[in-house]
Design a protein around this motif. Structure first.
Motif, PDB file in Angstrom:
ATOM      1  N   MET A  45       0.852  -1.200   0.000  1.00  9.22           N
ATOM      2  CA  MET A  45       0.000   0.000   0.000  1.00  9.22           C
ATOM      3  C   MET A  45       0.878   1.236   0.000  1.00  9.22           C
ATOM      4  O   MET A  45       1.864   1.304   0.727  1.00  9.22           O
ATOM      5  N   SER A  46       0.493   2.218  -0.825  1.00 10.53           N
ATOM      6  CA  SER A  46       1.399   3.340  -1.044  1.00 10.53           C
ATOM      7  C   SER A  46       0.660   4.666  -1.112  1.00 10.53           C
ATOM      8  O   SER A  46      -0.516   4.730  -1.484  1.00 10.53           O
ATOM      9  N   THR A  47       1.403   5.715  -0.792  1.00 11.70           N
ATOM     10  CA  THR A  47       0.925   7.085  -0.934  1.00 11.70           C
ATOM     11  C   THR A  47       1.395   7.617  -2.281  1.00 11.70           C
ATOM     12  O   THR A  47       2.570   7.464  -2.645  1.00 11.70           O
ATOM     13  N   VAL A  48       0.493   8.251  -3.047  1.00  9.31           N
ATOM     14  CA  VAL A  48       0.849   8.826  -4.342  1.00  9.31           C
ATOM     15  C   VAL A  48       0.383  10.271  -4.400  1.00  9.31           C
ATOM     16  O   VAL A  48      -0.633  10.641  -3.801  1.00  9.31           O
ATOM     17  N   LEU A  49       1.130  11.077  -5.145  1.00  7.08           N
ATOM     18  CA  LEU A  49       0.763  12.466  -5.420  1.00  7.08           C
ATOM     19  C   LEU A  49       0.568  12.615  -6.917  1.00  7.08           C
ATOM     20  O   LEU A  49       1.494  12.385  -7.703  1.00  7.08           O
ATOM     21  N   VAL A  50      -0.640  12.966  -7.327  1.00  7.18           N
ATOM     22  CA  VAL A  50      -0.979  13.157  -8.740  1.00  7.18           C
ATOM     23  C   VAL A  50      -1.005  14.651  -9.028  1.00  7.18           C
ATOM     24  O   VAL A  50      -1.637  15.422  -8.304  1.00  7.18           O
ATOM     25  N   ILE A  51      -0.318  15.062 -10.107  1.00 15.18           N
ATOM     26  CA  ILE A  51      -0.272  16.468 -10.515  1.00 15.18           C
ATOM     27  C   ILE A  51      -1.093  16.632 -11.792  1.00 15.18           C
ATOM     28  O   ILE A  51      -0.868  15.938 -12.778  1.00 15.18           O
ATOM     29  N   GLY A  52      -2.040  17.580 -11.772  1.00 20.33           N
ATOM     30  CA  GLY A  52      -2.899  17.807 -12.929  1.00 20.33           C
ATOM     31  C   GLY A  52      -4.339  17.452 -12.610  1.00 20.33           C
ATOM     32  O   GLY A  52      -4.591  16.514 -11.840  1.00 20.33           O
ATOM     33  N   ALA A  53      -5.291  18.188 -13.212  1.00 20.19           N
ATOM     34  CA  ALA A  53      -6.693  17.958 -12.888  1.00 20.19           C
ATOM     35  C   ALA A  53      -7.580  17.984 -14.129  1.00 20.19           C
ATOM     36  O   ALA A  53      -8.709  18.470 -14.099  1.00 20.19           O
ATOM     37  N   GLY A  54      -7.074  17.421 -15.230  1.00 26.66           N
ATOM     38  CA  GLY A  54      -7.875  17.287 -16.437  1.00 26.66           C
ATOM     39  C   GLY A  54      -8.587  15.944 -16.471  1.00 26.66           C
ATOM     40  O   GLY A  54      -8.677  15.233 -15.467  1.00 26.66           O
ATOM     41  N   GLY A  55      -9.082  15.565 -17.648  1.00 24.99           N
ATOM     42  CA  GLY A  55      -9.816  14.319 -17.793  1.00 24.99           C
ATOM     43  C   GLY A  55      -8.988  13.088 -17.490  1.00 24.99           C
ATOM     44  O   GLY A  55      -9.461  12.140 -16.851  1.00 24.99           O
ATOM     45  N   SER A  64      -7.039  14.049  -0.716  1.00 27.48           N
ATOM     46  CA  SER A  64      -6.563  15.369  -0.304  1.00 27.48           C
ATOM     47  C   SER A  64      -6.201  16.188  -1.534  1.00 27.48           C
ATOM     48  O   SER A  64      -5.609  15.660  -2.484  1.00 27.48           O
ATOM     49  N   THR A  65      -6.536  17.476  -1.549  1.00 27.26           N
ATOM     50  CA  THR A  65      -6.298  18.323  -2.716  1.00 27.26           C
ATOM     51  C   THR A  65      -5.464  19.547  -2.347  1.00 27.26           C
ATOM     52  O   THR A  65      -5.503  20.025  -1.200  1.00 27.26           O
ATOM     53  N   TYR A  66      -4.737  20.062  -3.338  1.00 29.01           N
ATOM     54  CA  TYR A  66      -3.817  21.179  -3.112  1.00 29.01           C
ATOM     55  C   TYR A  66      -3.761  22.060  -4.353  1.00 29.01           C
ATOM     56  O   TYR A  66      -4.017  21.609  -5.473  1.00 29.01           O
ATOM     57  N   GLU A  67      -3.357  23.317  -4.147  1.00 28.21           N
ATOM     58  CA  GLU A  67      -3.059  24.224  -5.254  1.00 28.21           C
ATOM     59  C   GLU A  67      -1.551  24.270  -5.430  1.00 28.21           C
ATOM     60  O   GLU A  67      -0.816  24.446  -4.457  1.00 28.21           O
ATOM     61  N   ILE A  68      -1.089  24.104  -6.683  1.00 24.67           N
ATOM     62  CA  ILE A  68       0.359  24.107  -6.936  1.00 24.67           C
ATOM     63  C   ILE A  68       0.637  24.583  -8.353  1.00 24.67           C
ATOM     64  O   ILE A  68      -0.129  24.291  -9.273  1.00 24.67           O
ATOM     65  N   ASP A  69       1.695  25.343  -8.528  1.00 27.43           N
ATOM     66  CA  ASP A  69       2.222  25.667  -9.848  1.00 27.43           C
ATOM     67  C   ASP A  69       3.362  24.694 -10.091  1.00 27.43           C
ATOM     68  O   ASP A  69       4.427  24.793  -9.481  1.00 27.43           O
ATOM     69  N   ALA A  70       3.139  23.722 -10.982  1.00 28.04           N
ATOM     70  CA  ALA A  70       4.102  22.636 -11.178  1.00 28.04           C
ATOM     71  C   ALA A  70       5.429  23.110 -11.743  1.00 28.04           C
ATOM     72  O   ALA A  70       6.413  22.369 -11.716  1.00 28.04           O
ATOM     73  N   GLU A  71       5.482  24.345 -12.250  1.00 26.82           N
ATOM     74  CA  GLU A  71       6.735  24.863 -12.781  1.00 26.82           C
ATOM     75  C   GLU A  71       7.580  25.536 -11.704  1.00 26.82           C
ATOM     76  O   GLU A  71       8.719  25.918 -11.967  1.00 26.82           O
ATOM     77  N   GLU A  72       7.025  25.693 -10.516  1.00 20.28           N
ATOM     78  CA  GLU A  72       7.755  26.271  -9.386  1.00 20.28           C
ATOM     79  C   GLU A  72       8.381  25.131  -8.576  1.00 20.28           C
ATOM     80  O   GLU A  72       7.724  24.527  -7.726  1.00 20.28           O
ATOM     81  N   VAL A  73       9.643  24.835  -8.858  1.00 15.72           N
ATOM     82  CA  VAL A  73      10.297  23.665  -8.264  1.00 15.72           C
ATOM     83  C   VAL A  73      10.330  23.726  -6.728  1.00 15.72           C
ATOM     84  O   VAL A  73       9.990  22.727  -6.067  1.00 15.72           O
ATOM     85  N   PRO A  74      10.715  24.846  -6.101  1.00 16.10           N
ATOM     86  CA  PRO A  74      10.723  24.856  -4.631  1.00 16.10           C
ATOM     87  C   PRO A  74       9.357  24.553  -4.025  1.00 16.10           C
ATOM     88  O   PRO A  74       9.259  23.826  -3.023  1.00 16.10           O
ATOM     89  N   ALA A  75       8.298  25.097  -4.629  1.00 13.49           N
ATOM     90  CA  ALA A  75       6.952  24.823  -4.129  1.00 13.49           C
ATOM     91  C   ALA A  75       6.596  23.355  -4.304  1.00 13.49           C
ATOM     92  O   ALA A  75       5.967  22.743  -3.422  1.00 13.49           O
ATOM     93  N   MET A  76       6.990  22.777  -5.437  1.00 16.44           N
ATOM     94  CA  MET A  76       6.739  21.358  -5.675  1.00 16.44           C
ATOM     95  C   MET A  76       7.482  20.506  -4.651  1.00 16.44           C
ATOM     96  O   MET A  76       6.936  19.530  -4.111  1.00 16.44           O
ATOM     97  N   VAL A  77       8.719  20.855  -4.383  1.00 18.88           N
ATOM     98  CA  VAL A  77       9.515  20.100  -3.399  1.00 18.88           C
ATOM     99  C   VAL A  77       8.848  20.150  -2.030  1.00 18.88           C
ATOM    100  O   VAL A  77       8.727  19.119  -1.339  1.00 18.88           O
ATOM    101  N   ASN A  78       8.388  21.326  -1.647  1.00 16.70           N
ATOM    102  CA  ASN A  78       7.724  21.467  -0.347  1.00 16.70           C
ATOM    103  C   ASN A  78       6.464  20.605  -0.273  1.00 16.70           C
ATOM    104  O   ASN A  78       6.187  19.960   0.755  1.00 16.70           O
TER     105      ASN A  78
END
Length: 403
Positions: free
Chosen positions: A1-11, A56-70
């Protein structure tokens, strides 16, 4: 069993997250982030209603590397699943390296300023991921993704060598719109309007976009016009199948789509060169994408089926001479919508994204570095594909295709 983080909210993301929630024995904790949190919240609400699983949901700019790392460090996933735009592949890979987590995507990197998608930028990350002891799995969609796995399954079980390969992507669906794209409009139109290329006798052969056409009778869809295009799996397949003499990619388009696209090209609306408008620089294609129907909004009205597969010719594994096999999947738009609230184009990409993720988090596919689907054992992926909504069929043809 694993934790995953999915980036993007399209179809595609919606389908992938729904299917992950349906496999809670594999994905115990699912997190979803995108630039627009409300889109994540809408997906999470649908998943909760259909499966009872909370996300769980979050707001993120995927091009901002420091924010993504956090964000990655906050969530603590074993895998980041990149279902955002191809422009964002490299910053997300950078964030994964810095945060020490595995990476997966469905489409290779494409710079914003040039309609040119290829693997060289991501392949260049191989040593960095290898040294970090991390895995980056590229192209776990349908094409690329399943088509690559189909090909390698044939090479493992049917053909000792493959000398000729044709990938055929048919969407026989009707969404009722005058003009709309079934996945991100900007990416779709950049792909379609780019020059066609195919692999032949050790080199790339380029032809003008949408100029080479053939007819093909697709089961449960009918005869459709299929146009020669360039697609990224041709690059990886030609690398990992050294004996390959010819590889081509074909996609179907209706006459109305071609007519609308031709007009939009003629008036400059498909351009990615910035123009000055009311004191601001705008990209015509980005503006066009903003006014076209959102792909994720098409599910409720789309009827019909997709039929995607590969035809491979080569030396039979059993020594019986040259043989040709056709392996394909047929997916119903209405069935896909009933299960996940999305049409079949999103479904056929989102399900393989879930399966590729399962391969990585369960350790079925392992390795340190950057890997394409062709480098992994096709059998466990194919087994899950049939069990999770994308059954496949293999047919031996009378001979190689001659279109």
């Amino acid at each position: 069993m694993s934790t995953v983080l999915v980036i993007g909210a399209g179809g595609v993301s919606s389908v992938c997250v729904h299917k992950m929630a349906m496999n809670a024995d594999i994905f115990s904790d699912i997190h979803l982030a995108s630039r627009t949190k409300s889109k994540c919240d809408a997906i999470a609400a649908s998943v909760k209603e259909r499966t009872g699983v909370g996300i769980s949901t979050y707001e993120i700019d995927a091009e901002e590397v420091p924010a993504m790392v956090n964000l990655i460090k906050k969530v603590g996933p074993s895998l980041v699943v990149n279902l955002a735009l191809p422009y964002q592949d490299l910053p997300i890979m950078d964030a994964c390296l810095e945060a020490g987590v595995n990476y997966l995507d469905t489409a290779n990197y494409e710079p914003k300023e040039e309609a040119k998608f290829e693997y060289k930028w991501q392949w260049a990350y191989h040593e960095r991921f290898k040294q970090a002891g991390l895995m980056a799995l590229l192209g776990s969609g349908f094409d690329p993704g399943v088509t690559s796995v189909f090909t390698m399954w044939l090479k493992k079980h049917k053909l000792k060598t493959i000398r000729q390969l044709d990938i055929l992507d048919c969407n026989g669906g009707d969404h009722g719109q005058h003009f709309a794209t079934n996945f991100n409009p900007e990416i779709n139109i950049r792909e379609v309007t780019a020059p066609a290329r195919h692999w032949e006798n050790g080199e790339w052969v380029e032809t003008p976009a949408m100029q080479v056409m053939t007819e093909f009778d697709f089961a449960e869809v009918g005869t459709r016009n299929a146009y020669l295009m360039y697609h990224e799996e041709l690059e990886s397949l030609s690398k990992f199948i050294p004996e390959l003499q010819r590889a081509r990619f074909w996609m179907t388009f209706g006459d109305a789509y071609i007519k609308h696209l031709t007009v939009l090209q003629n008036v400059g609306m498909t351009s990615i060169e910035p123009i000055r408008y009311q004191g601001k620089d705008i990209i015509p294609l980005q503006f066009l994408a903003a006014v076209l129907p959102k792909p994720e909004s098409l599910g409720e009205t789309t009827k019909g089926k997709t039929n995607i597969g590969v035809i491979a010719t080569g030396e039979a594994l059993d020594g019986s001479g040259e043989k040709t096999f056709y392996i394909n999947n047929i997916c119903d738009h209405e069935d896909a919508y009933e299960e996940t609230g999305n049409q079949a184009v999103s479904y056929t990409t989102g399900v393989p994204a879930m399966i590729g993720s399962a391969m990585v988090v369960q350790g079925t596919w392992q390795g340190a570095g950057v890997f394409n689907m062709e480098e992994c054992d096709p059998d466990p992926f194919m087994e899950m594909l049939g069990a999770h909504g994308l059954p496949w069929n293999v047919t031996e043809l009378d001979g190689p295709v001659n279109f």
